[in-house]
Design a protein around this motif. Structure first.
Motif, PDB file in Angstrom:
ATOM      1  N   CYS A   1       0.843  -1.212   0.000  1.00 57.24           N
ATOM      2  CA  CYS A   1       0.000   0.000   0.000  1.00 57.24           C
ATOM      3  C   CYS A   1       0.872   1.254   0.000  1.00 57.24           C
ATOM      4  O   CYS A   1       0.548   2.247  -0.677  1.00 57.24           O
ATOM      5  CB  CYS A   1      -0.932  -0.005   1.204  1.00 57.24           C
ATOM      6  N   ALA A   2       1.981   1.217   0.753  1.00 56.94           N
ATOM      7  CA  ALA A   2       2.896   2.358   0.759  1.00 56.94           C
ATOM      8  C   ALA A   2       3.518   2.557  -0.626  1.00 56.94           C
ATOM      9  O   ALA A   2       3.675   3.698  -1.089  1.00 56.94           O
ATOM     10  CB  ALA A   2       3.992   2.146   1.808  1.00 56.94           C
ATOM     11  N   LEU A   3       3.859   1.459  -1.312  1.00 55.68           N
ATOM     12  CA  LEU A   3       4.394   1.566  -2.667  1.00 55.68           C
ATOM     13  C   LEU A   3       3.351   2.145  -3.624  1.00 55.68           C
ATOM     14  O   LEU A   3       3.684   2.935  -4.516  1.00 55.68           O
ATOM     15  CB  LEU A   3       4.849   0.192  -3.154  1.00 55.68           C
ATOM     16  N   ALA A   4       2.091   1.756  -3.449  1.00 50.29           N
ATOM     17  CA  ALA A   4       1.025   2.294  -4.295  1.00 50.29           C
ATOM     18  C   ALA A   4       0.874   3.793  -4.089  1.00 50.29           C
ATOM     19  O   ALA A   4       0.694   4.553  -5.052  1.00 50.29           O
ATOM     20  CB  ALA A   4      -0.288   1.576  -3.995  1.00 50.29           C
ATOM     21  N   VAL A   5       0.961   4.250  -2.842  1.00 52.84           N
ATOM     22  CA  VAL A   5       0.865   5.679  -2.559  1.00 52.84           C
ATOM     23  C   VAL A   5       2.044   6.419  -3.189  1.00 52.84           C
ATOM     24  O   VAL A   5       1.883   7.491  -3.798  1.00 52.84           O
ATOM     25  CB  VAL A   5       0.811   5.915  -1.040  1.00 52.84           C
ATOM     26  N   ALA A   6       3.251   5.821  -3.072  1.00 53.54           N
ATOM     27  CA  ALA A   6       4.436   6.454  -3.662  1.00 53.54           C
ATOM     28  C   ALA A   6       4.306   6.546  -5.179  1.00 53.54           C
ATOM     29  O   ALA A   6       4.645   7.577  -5.783  1.00 53.54           O
ATOM     30  CB  ALA A   6       5.686   5.667  -3.273  1.00 53.54           C
TER      31      ALA A   6
ATOM     32  N   LEU B   1      -0.225   1.961 -13.547  1.00 52.02           N
ATOM     33  CA  LEU B   1      -0.228   0.489 -13.510  1.00 52.02           C
ATOM     34  C   LEU B   1       0.470  -0.023 -12.252  1.00 52.02           C
ATOM     35  O   LEU B   1       0.006  -0.993 -11.632  1.00 52.02           O
ATOM     36  CB  LEU B   1       0.444  -0.069 -14.759  1.00 52.02           C
ATOM     37  N   LEU B   2       1.579   0.608 -11.875  1.00 51.05           N
ATOM     38  CA  LEU B   2       2.273   0.194 -10.652  1.00 51.05           C
ATOM     39  C   LEU B   2       1.386   0.418  -9.435  1.00 51.05           C
ATOM     40  O   LEU B   2       1.301  -0.441  -8.537  1.00 51.05           O
ATOM     41  CB  LEU B   2       3.577   0.975 -10.516  1.00 51.05           C
ATOM     42  N   ALA B   3       0.719   1.575  -9.393  1.00 47.93           N
ATOM     43  CA  ALA B   3      -0.186   1.842  -8.272  1.00 47.93           C
ATOM     44  C   ALA B   3      -1.347   0.858  -8.257  1.00 47.93           C
ATOM     45  O   ALA B   3      -1.787   0.415  -7.184  1.00 47.93           O
ATOM     46  CB  ALA B   3      -0.704   3.276  -8.356  1.00 47.93           C
TER      47      ALA B   3
ATOM     48  N   THR C   1       0.163  -2.802  -7.114  1.00 46.80           N
ATOM     49  CA  THR C   1       0.577  -2.814  -5.707  1.00 46.80           C
ATOM     50  C   THR C   1      -0.571  -2.449  -4.778  1.00 46.80           C
ATOM     51  O   THR C   1      -0.685  -2.996  -3.683  1.00 46.80           O
ATOM     52  CB  THR C   1       1.750  -1.851  -5.490  1.00 46.80           C
ATOM     53  N   GLY C   2      -1.428  -1.524  -5.222  1.00 42.05           N
ATOM     54  CA  GLY C   2      -2.541  -1.126  -4.368  1.00 42.05           C
ATOM     55  C   GLY C   2      -3.547  -2.237  -4.167  1.00 42.05           C
ATOM     56  O   GLY C   2      -3.981  -2.504  -3.039  1.00 42.05           O
ATOM     57  N   LEU C   3      -3.937  -2.903  -5.270  1.00 44.10           N
ATOM     58  CA  LEU C   3      -4.893  -4.002  -5.146  1.00 44.10           C
ATOM     59  C   LEU C   3      -4.333  -5.127  -4.288  1.00 44.10           C
ATOM     60  O   LEU C   3      -5.006  -5.647  -3.394  1.00 44.10           O
ATOM     61  CB  LEU C   3      -5.257  -4.540  -6.531  1.00 44.10           C
ATOM     62  N   THR C   4      -3.097  -5.522  -4.578  1.00 46.83           N
ATOM     63  CA  THR C   4      -2.485  -6.603  -3.801  1.00 46.83           C
ATOM     64  C   THR C   4      -2.318  -6.194  -2.344  1.00 46.83           C
ATOM     65  O   THR C   4      -2.555  -6.989  -1.431  1.00 46.83           O
ATOM     66  CB  THR C   4      -1.124  -6.977  -4.401  1.00 46.83           C
ATOM     67  N   GLY C   5      -1.917  -4.942  -2.132  1.00 46.25           N
ATOM     68  CA  GLY C   5      -1.720  -4.471  -0.769  1.00 46.25           C
ATOM     69  C   GLY C   5      -3.003  -4.432   0.037  1.00 46.25           C
ATOM     70  O   GLY C   5      -3.039  -4.844   1.202  1.00 46.25           O
ATOM     71  N   ILE C   6      -4.082  -3.936  -0.580  1.00 50.89           N
ATOM     72  CA  ILE C   6      -5.362  -3.887   0.128  1.00 50.89           C
ATOM     73  C   ILE C   6      -5.847  -5.293   0.466  1.00 50.89           C
ATOM     74  O   ILE C   6      -6.317  -5.557   1.581  1.00 50.89           O
ATOM     75  CB  ILE C   6      -6.410  -3.140  -0.713  1.00 50.89           C
ATOM     76  N   SER C   7      -5.712  -6.219  -0.485  1.00 57.09           N
ATOM     77  CA  SER C   7      -6.162  -7.591  -0.245  1.00 57.09           C
ATOM     78  C   SER C   7      -5.340  -8.250   0.852  1.00 57.09           C
ATOM     79  O   SER C   7      -5.889  -8.920   1.737  1.00 57.09           O
ATOM     80  CB  SER C   7      -6.078  -8.402  -1.539  1.00 57.09           C
TER      81      SER C   7
END
Length: 442
Positions: free
Chosen positions: A193-198, A281-283, A286-292
């Motif tokens: 999730c932090a990577l998605a925010v970045a 695409l990176l967000a 990483t965001g979907l995987t991070g939230i799950s």
């Protein structure tokens, strides 16, 4: 039907009452209906989203309608993809994500110039509206199914506490030695999730830098003289010939006039602002995987705390195990095994009893002959072939997604019983419940 493998006497088994068939039947009836099966909402959402994407009119990049980064669409796409997983595994997230996507779909319809107004895409606007309406209906089905499942969980918890007559044991006496693994998915999810925010911030920084440079640039009108797959050759009013990189050169017709922004050696079309698709695409990933993973980790933490906090109710039940390790749970007075309650797959220990070491070979012979050892009977059928019947003690309150611990007869002759954790799933889910660790009692 084989004789059940009985639990030996011990501090965790003595005095534990059996789960009565009438109480177990009432508990099973309080579960979610078959219409709430996640398969239906997942399929409905998948089909409607694919159809909506196919029939959605593709906008043409132009000076009046530049093709900039679509953050609105990114959020909508991310949540729609996530719901395909959350509908099945994390209904708590579905309750929040499904209404959000529905609002985005409806708002997108009213703000999409080609669809809502009927303009250049007036001929397909009715199809697009119908596709969007189908997506909203699929989202409503998923939300209602998630609510029904969560409501059924509460209903089953309350009913079990009121009618089961279970005894209680200190949780420390049952869960000692069991692994705690909730920290790993939770930490990985928060990191992603932090990577998605970045990635989102970097994408936005690129957009703002492009906008600042475009504000300082000189605007030049030019005629499209030639185009390739990646660039346009333009002829300006003062006779210059310039080449501009283009992401969508096919949107610009030969002989049409376009506006170019120039700032020294930097130039781009007004119709094509900075595209942050890479960061998007990176967000997204990483965001979907991070939230799950974060949701999975929080759920595992909650389950671990539920097992280790306070006293655990205990009831004696039967497990009917087949040759593949699947086990159906039954009340102690369901000797005919007519009312299965849940389905399990044990991955951490061999499913046969000590006196049934030759059971796999015998079962293989029966499969070749068919049921009743008669050639041809049962061919092509996928039936539950009973291999062993175990008496077990279930610790915890059962409901869909609930953590429970089972005390089962040990296969090792030096041990009396094995304690293994599992997760409850309804029969219609088709899911298999796998233990995540085990401990032994002598």
């Amino acid at each position: 039907m084989p004789d059940p493998v009985r639990l030996p006497t011990g501090p965790l088994a003595d005095g534990v009452p059996g789960w009565r068939g009438a109480d177990a039947a009432a508990w099973a009836a309080a579960g979610p209906g078959r219409w709430a099966r996640p398969l239906w909402s997942v399929l409905a959402l998948l089909v409607t989203v694919v159809v909506a994407i196919v029939v959605e009119p593709v906008p043409v990049c132009g000076d009046a309608t530049p093709c900039g980064p679509d953050w609105y669409g990114l959020v909508q796409t991310a949540l729609a993809i996530g719901l395909l997983h959350w509908n099945a595994r994390l209904p708590e997230l579905t309750l929040v994500a499904a209404p959000t996507v529905a609002v985005l779909v409806v708002a997108g319809y009213f703000t999409e110039p080609g669809v809502a107004s009927g303009g250049a895409f007036g001929e397909v606007s009715v199809v697009s509206v119908a596709a969007n309406a189908a997506v909203v209906a699929a989202l409503a089905l998923g939300w209602a199914a998630a609510l029904a499942r969560l409501t059924a969980r509460r209903r089953q918890r309350l009913l079990f506490a009121r009618t089961s007559g279970a005894t209680t044991f200190p949780s420390a006496a049952v869960t000692a030695g069991l692994p705690r693994r909730s920290a790993y998915p939770l930490a990985a999810g928060l990191l992603l999730c932090a990577l998605a925010v970045a990635a989102t911030l970097l994408g936005l920084r690129g957009v703002h830098a492009d906008e600042d440079r475009a504000a300082r640039a000189t605007r030049t009108e030019a005629v499209v003289a030639h185009r390739t797959d990646t660039s346009l050759t333009l002829r300006t009013e003062d006779g210059r010939r310039i080449v501009v990189d283009a992401l969508y050169p096919g949107d610009q017709r030969l002989g049409s006039t376009v506006t170019v922004l120039e700032d020294g050696g930097w130039r781009r079309l007004v119709a094509e602002p900075y595209d942050a698709v890479g960061w998007q695409l990176l967000a997204l990933v990483t965001g979907l995987t991070g939230i799950s993973l974060t949701g999975t980790g929080l759920r595992a933490l909650r389950r671990s705390l539920a097992l280790r906090r306070g006293d655990l109710p205990a009831l004696r039940v039967f497990q009917a195990v087949d040759g593949e390790g699947r086990a159906t749970l039954h009340a102690t007075d369901d000797t005919a095994l007519r009312m299965p309650l849940t389905v399990f797959t044990w991955d951490l220990f061999f499913p046969y009893g000590e006196d049934e070491e030759e059971a796999p070979e015998e079962d293989a012979e029966e499969d070749e002959l068919g049921e009743g050892n008669e050639p041809g009977e049962g061919d092509g059928e996928d039936e539950f072939t009973l291999v062993s019947l175990r008496e077990t003690v279930m610790f915890g309150v059962p409901y869909e997604g609930a953590p429970v611990v089972f005390l089962v007869p040990a296969l090792d002759r030096e041990l009396a019983a094995v304690v293994a954790p599992a997760v409850v799933q309804p029969l219609w889910s088709g899911a298999r419940v796998s233990g995540s660790g085990c401990s032994a009692t002598g």
